[in-house]
Write an enzyme that holds these catalytic residues in place. Structure first.
Site, PDB file in Angstrom:
ATOM      1  N   SER A 150       0.802  -1.042   0.017  1.00 23.21           N
ATOM      2  CA  SER A 150       0.012   0.177  -0.208  1.00 23.21           C
ATOM      3  C   SER A 150       0.859   1.142  -0.128  1.00 23.21           C
ATOM      4  O   SER A 150       2.065   1.282   0.411  1.00 23.21           O
ATOM      5  CB  SER A 150      -0.769   0.092   1.364  1.00 23.21           C
ATOM      6  N   TYR A 163      -2.199  -0.673  10.028  1.00 22.25           N
ATOM      7  CA  TYR A 163      -2.483  -1.140   8.660  1.00 22.25           C
ATOM      8  C   TYR A 163      -0.898  -0.735   7.782  1.00 22.25           C
ATOM      9  O   TYR A 163      -0.228  -1.692   7.170  1.00 22.25           O
ATOM     10  CB  TYR A 163      -3.568  -0.333   8.003  1.00 22.25           C
ATOM     11  N   LYS A 167       2.046  -3.230   6.061  1.00 21.15           N
ATOM     12  CA  LYS A 167       2.322  -2.904   4.813  1.00 21.15           C
ATOM     13  C   LYS A 167       3.618  -2.461   4.453  1.00 21.15           C
ATOM     14  O   LYS A 167       4.360  -3.275   3.674  1.00 21.15           O
ATOM     15  CB  LYS A 167       1.306  -1.924   4.221  1.00 21.15           C
TER      16      LYS A 167
END
Length: 258
Positions: A150, A163, A167
């Site tokens: 991401s 998150y 990533k």
């Protein structure tokens, strides 16, 4: 015998791909792209009903498809999924780790359990999946690993530190595997998507202020789609990318440049 032409190198007939999270969003878009290039596909994901729906779509492209109910954060389920896939197809040539979860929580209110839930699927799930599949690829002397990371791995993401951290960890794993597994003919790369219109970002897209502020930063003036990642996945799975490993390829319509 002459070398195959460049277009022939993109064909994946006779190859087998595993796509985690392949029953929706980016995972399904990538799975369909691989199938359209000729690869048989195993979908590993948690929801059996959506798995069956995904397989039905893939079979419409004329390939064999297998649905495996699998929570990638569970080591036993991942190992069982790999065994079943190998028993069904006899080989795994490509593995796309696309399974992922997110959550929006102020950092100071984020519980450790929530942090671990996100990293457990995104980072540990990628590790477990790649480990299970790479064992076969090493024995088979070749394969392609592709992780879906991401842009938050580069820029961070407010209210989603777990998150972004997961990533960033995924891209570090990819780079490590690119070096370690090269001697066995195994390549590892990461795709870095920007804002792709999937169920994961529906809450963002429902926020008019967010849409107004973000979309005008995308030079292409549209959200990405899962299909925008399919061609790249086909390329990285194919012999055309035989010298590409350790790459982080951004697919964001120019968002990070503007």
């Amino acid at each position: 015998m002459s070398e195959p032409g460049i277009l022939e190198k993109f064909r994946l007939h006779g190859k087998v791909a595993v796509v985690t999270g392949g029953n929706s969003g980016i995972g399904l878009g990538v799975a369909r792209g691989l199938a359209q290039a000729g690869a048989d596909v195993a979908v590993w994901a948690r929801d059996p009903d959506r798995n069956r729906e995904a397989v039905a779509q893939l079979e419409q492209d004329g390939v064999k498809a297998l649905a495996v109910a699998c929570d990638v954060s569970d080591p036993a389920q991942v190992e069982a999924a790999a065994e079943r896939t190998l028993a069904w197809f006899g080989r795994i040539d490509t593995c796309v780790a696309a399974a992922g979860v997110n959550a929006q929580t102020p950092f100071v209110d984020t519980e450790l359990e929530e942090f671990r839930r996100v990293t457990g699927t995104n980072l540990e799930g990628t590790f477990l999946t790649f480990r299970a599949v790479a064992r076969h690829m090493v024995e088979n002397e070749g394969g392609s690993l592709l992780a879906v990371s991401s842009i938050s791995s580069h820029s961070g993401q407010p209210r989603s530190a777990h998150y972004a951290a997961s990533k960033a960890g995924v891209t570090a794993v990819v780079k490590s595997l690119a070096v370690e597994l090269a001697r066995y003919g195994v390549r590892a790369n990461a795709v870095i998507p920007g804002w792709i219109e999937t169920p994961m970002i529906q809450d963002f897209l429902a926020n008019e202020r967010f849409v107004e502020r973000v979309l005008k930063r995308v030079p292409h003036r549209r959200w990405g789609t899962p299909e925008d990642l399919a061609g790249l996945a086909v390329y990285l799975a194919s012999p055309a990318a035989s010298y590409v490993t350790g790459a982080e390829i951004i697919v964001d319509g120019g968002y990070t440049l503007f």
